[in-house]
Write a protein that holds these residues in place. Structure first.
Motif, mmCIF file in Angstrom:
data_model
loop_
_atom_site.group_PDB
_atom_site.id
_atom_site.type_symbol
_atom_site.label_atom_id
_atom_site.label_comp_id
_atom_site.label_asym_id
_atom_site.label_seq_id
_atom_site.Cartn_x
_atom_site.Cartn_y
_atom_site.Cartn_z
ATOM 1 N N VAL A 217 0.707 -1.150 0.210
ATOM 2 C CA VAL A 217 -0.064 -0.118 -0.077
ATOM 3 C C VAL A 217 0.742 1.235 0.115
ATOM 4 C CG1 VAL A 217 -1.412 1.215 1.374
ATOM 5 C CG2 VAL A 217 -1.950 -1.135 0.998
ATOM 6 N N ASN A 218 2.109 1.301 0.686
ATOM 7 C CA ASN A 218 2.638 2.481 0.808
ATOM 8 C C ASN A 218 3.482 2.781 -0.329
ATOM 9 O OD1 ASN A 218 2.242 3.125 3.531
ATOM 10 N ND2 ASN A 218 3.925 2.226 4.351
ATOM 11 N N TYR A 219 3.917 1.541 -1.005
ATOM 12 C CA TYR A 219 4.539 1.887 -2.565
ATOM 13 C C TYR A 219 3.467 2.437 -3.612
ATOM 14 C CZ TYR A 219 7.374 1.079 -6.710
ATOM 15 O OH TYR A 219 7.978 1.514 -7.702
ATOM 16 N N LEU A 220 2.320 1.488 -3.366
ATOM 17 C CA LEU A 220 1.292 2.265 -4.574
ATOM 18 C C LEU A 220 0.895 3.537 -3.991
ATOM 19 C CD1 LEU A 220 -0.971 1.694 -6.573
ATOM 20 C CD2 LEU A 220 -2.454 0.900 -4.537
ATOM 21 N N ASN A 221 0.930 3.846 -2.999
ATOM 22 C CA ASN A 221 0.485 5.341 -2.405
ATOM 23 C C ASN A 221 1.765 6.309 -2.109
ATOM 24 O OD1 ASN A 221 -1.405 7.273 -1.898
ATOM 25 N ND2 ASN A 221 -1.718 6.817 0.129
ATOM 26 N N ASN A 222 2.768 6.089 -3.013
ATOM 27 C CA ASN A 222 4.215 6.675 -2.482
ATOM 28 C C ASN A 222 3.936 8.404 -2.871
ATOM 29 O OD1 ASN A 222 4.214 7.119 -5.302
ATOM 30 N ND2 ASN A 222 6.026 5.787 -5.784
ATOM 31 N N ASP A 223 3.026 8.852 -3.538
ATOM 32 C CA ASP A 223 2.802 10.073 -3.891
ATOM 33 C C ASP A 223 1.565 10.781 -2.944
ATOM 34 O OD1 ASP A 223 0.910 8.858 -5.146
ATOM 35 O OD2 ASP A 223 1.190 9.689 -7.283
ATOM 36 N N ASN A 224 0.974 9.880 -2.075
ATOM 37 C CA ASN A 224 -0.090 10.163 -1.321
ATOM 38 C C ASN A 224 -1.453 10.720 -1.910
ATOM 39 O OD1 ASN A 224 1.325 9.514 1.382
ATOM 40 N ND2 ASN A 224 2.588 11.150 1.003
ATOM 41 N N ASN A 225 -1.608 10.210 -2.988
ATOM 42 C CA ASN A 225 -2.754 10.815 -3.745
ATOM 43 C C ASN A 225 -4.047 10.065 -3.156
ATOM 44 O OD1 ASN A 225 -1.791 12.643 -5.429
ATOM 45 N ND2 ASN A 225 -1.415 11.159 -6.868
ATOM 46 N N PHE A 226 -4.018 8.761 -2.673
ATOM 47 C CA PHE A 226 -4.942 8.252 -2.133
ATOM 48 C C PHE A 226 -5.321 8.126 -0.535
ATOM 49 C CE2 PHE A 226 -3.150 5.475 -5.489
ATOM 50 C CZ PHE A 226 -3.780 6.093 -6.549
ATOM 51 N N ASP A 227 -6.351 8.278 -0.131
ATOM 52 C CA ASP A 227 -6.404 8.079 1.460
ATOM 53 C C ASP A 227 -6.558 6.360 1.645
ATOM 54 O OD1 ASP A 227 -7.067 10.740 1.953
ATOM 55 O OD2 ASP A 227 -9.249 10.636 1.729
ATOM 56 N N THR A 228 -6.275 6.296 2.837
ATOM 57 C CA THR A 228 -6.204 4.662 3.353
ATOM 58 C C THR A 228 -7.036 4.420 4.656
ATOM 59 O OG1 THR A 228 -4.003 5.078 4.555
ATOM 60 C CG2 THR A 228 -3.761 4.189 2.151
ATOM 61 N N ILE A 229 -7.462 3.286 4.701
ATOM 62 C CA ILE A 229 -8.107 2.743 5.651
ATOM 63 C C ILE A 229 -7.613 1.603 5.992
ATOM 64 C CG2 ILE A 229 -10.488 2.100 6.769
ATOM 65 C CD1 ILE A 229 -11.661 4.275 4.695
ATOM 66 N N ASP A 230 -7.114 1.377 7.447
ATOM 67 C CA ASP A 230 -6.708 -0.101 7.862
ATOM 68 C C ASP A 230 -7.807 -0.663 8.582
ATOM 69 O OD1 ASP A 230 -5.576 -2.144 8.956
ATOM 70 O OD2 ASP A 230 -3.609 -1.057 9.578
ATOM 71 N N LEU A 231 -8.438 -1.978 8.092
ATOM 72 C CA LEU A 231 -9.547 -2.568 8.587
ATOM 73 C C LEU A 231 -9.080 -3.025 10.023
ATOM 74 C CD1 LEU A 231 -11.410 -4.268 5.892
ATOM 75 C CD2 LEU A 231 -11.987 -2.060 6.883
ATOM 76 N N SER A 232 -7.822 -3.130 10.520
ATOM 77 C CA SER A 232 -7.408 -3.790 11.473
ATOM 78 C C SER A 232 -7.639 -3.120 12.691
ATOM 79 C CB SER A 232 -5.909 -4.194 11.683
ATOM 80 O OG SER A 232 -5.225 -2.957 11.551
ATOM 81 N N ASN A 233 -7.862 -1.448 12.525
ATOM 82 C CA ASN A 233 -8.222 -0.709 13.424
ATOM 83 C C ASN A 233 -9.688 -0.237 13.641
ATOM 84 O OD1 ASN A 233 -5.526 0.285 13.712
ATOM 85 N ND2 ASN A 233 -5.722 1.399 11.954
ATOM 86 N N LYS A 234 -10.578 -1.097 12.783
ATOM 87 C CA LYS A 234 -11.898 -1.345 13.027
ATOM 88 C C LYS A 234 -12.702 -2.059 13.760
ATOM 89 C CE LYS A 234 -11.903 2.631 10.361
ATOM 90 N NZ LYS A 234 -11.939 3.887 11.104
ATOM 91 N N ASN A 235 -13.731 -1.999 14.528
ATOM 92 C CA ASN A 235 -14.530 -3.019 15.024
ATOM 93 C C ASN A 235 -15.804 -3.496 14.241
ATOM 94 O OD1 ASN A 235 -15.741 -4.880 16.982
ATOM 95 N ND2 ASN A 235 -16.818 -3.279 17.808
ATOM 96 N N ILE A 236 -15.536 -4.432 13.377
ATOM 97 C CA ILE A 236 -16.428 -5.009 12.317
ATOM 98 C C ILE A 236 -16.579 -6.301 12.692
ATOM 99 C CG2 ILE A 236 -16.792 -5.376 9.976
ATOM 100 C CD1 ILE A 236 -14.943 -2.805 9.424
ATOM 101 N N GLY A 237 -17.998 -6.586 13.176
ATOM 102 C CA GLY A 237 -18.488 -8.099 13.399
ATOM 103 C C GLY A 237 -18.799 -8.750 12.315
ATOM 104 N N HIS A 238 -19.101 -10.015 12.468
ATOM 105 C CA HIS A 238 -19.333 -10.941 11.172
ATOM 106 C C HIS A 238 -20.902 -10.503 10.920
ATOM 107 C CE1 HIS A 238 -16.119 -13.421 11.040
ATOM 108 N NE2 HIS A 238 -16.148 -13.279 12.395
ATOM 109 N N PHE A 239 -21.317 -10.873 9.546
ATOM 110 C CA PHE A 239 -22.721 -10.746 9.078
ATOM 111 C C PHE A 239 -23.646 -11.459 10.119
ATOM 112 C CE2 PHE A 239 -26.319 -12.096 6.838
ATOM 113 C CZ PHE A 239 -26.770 -10.855 6.300
#
Length: 171
Positions: free
Chosen positions: A23-45
């Motif tokens: 992700v860091n290589y893809l976003n090396n110019d910081n043109n994209f926002d990023t969201i890390d799902l490991s920081n989210k509390n998302i339960g199963h369906f």
């Protein structure tokens, strides 16, 4: 500079591992926002929508109302996307039943994936759940690439870097 219309959703159990490096290589110019799902509390369906108070719906509202393109970044675990990303995709069912008006706003948005593993060994068909989900949700599937690492497992392979550089131009 135009506003960011692309978000990368990172879904790996290893927060600073190879998906993070990709992700860091893809976003090396910081043109994209990023969201890390490991920081989210998302339960199963859950068919009764008992998880409606977790982080999923507010996160999806932000994603849907802010971005035109979603890039999913995942390691390849057992020949498929990470479990964390699978749970996220399962929860998209909430947008088809419980929050239909929000789900309809996915129509016309773009989806792409970037996967990674230690070698250039992604199996045929890996992208199928993403393509079919995009189709089902009315999204445009714009492409995917696979990234692999050098023998020491620490550095993105030079050929994979060239693939990322080409992939980045899609957005």
């Amino acid at each position: 500079m135009k506003p960011t219309t692309t978000v990368i959703i990172q879904a790996s159990a290893n927060v600073k591992g190879n998906t993070f490096k990709t992700v860091n290589y893809l976003n090396n110019d910081n043109n994209f926002d990023t969201i890390d799902l490991s920081n989210k509390n998302i339960g199963h369906f859950d068919y009764s929508f008992k998880n409606s108070e977790d982080d999923f719906l507010p996160l999806m509202e932000k994603i849907i109302n802010t971005y035109d393109t979603i890039i999913f970044a995942t390691p390849v675990y057992w020949y498929t996307m990470s479990g964390m990303l699978k749970v996220f995709f399962d929860r998209m069912s909430d947008l088809l039943h419980y929050k239909k008006e929000l789900g309809r706003k996915l129509r016309g948005k773009k989806m792409a994936i970037i996967s990674n593993s230690g070698e250039n060994d992604r199996r045929i068909g890996f992208e199928m759940p993403f393509k079919e989900s995009a189709k089902y949700l009315g999204m445009e599937y714009v492409g995917d690439i696979h990234v692999w690492f050098t023998k020491d497992g620490q550095t993105i392979d030079e050929n994979a870097k060239m693939e990322i550089d080409t992939f980045r131009k899609l957005f």
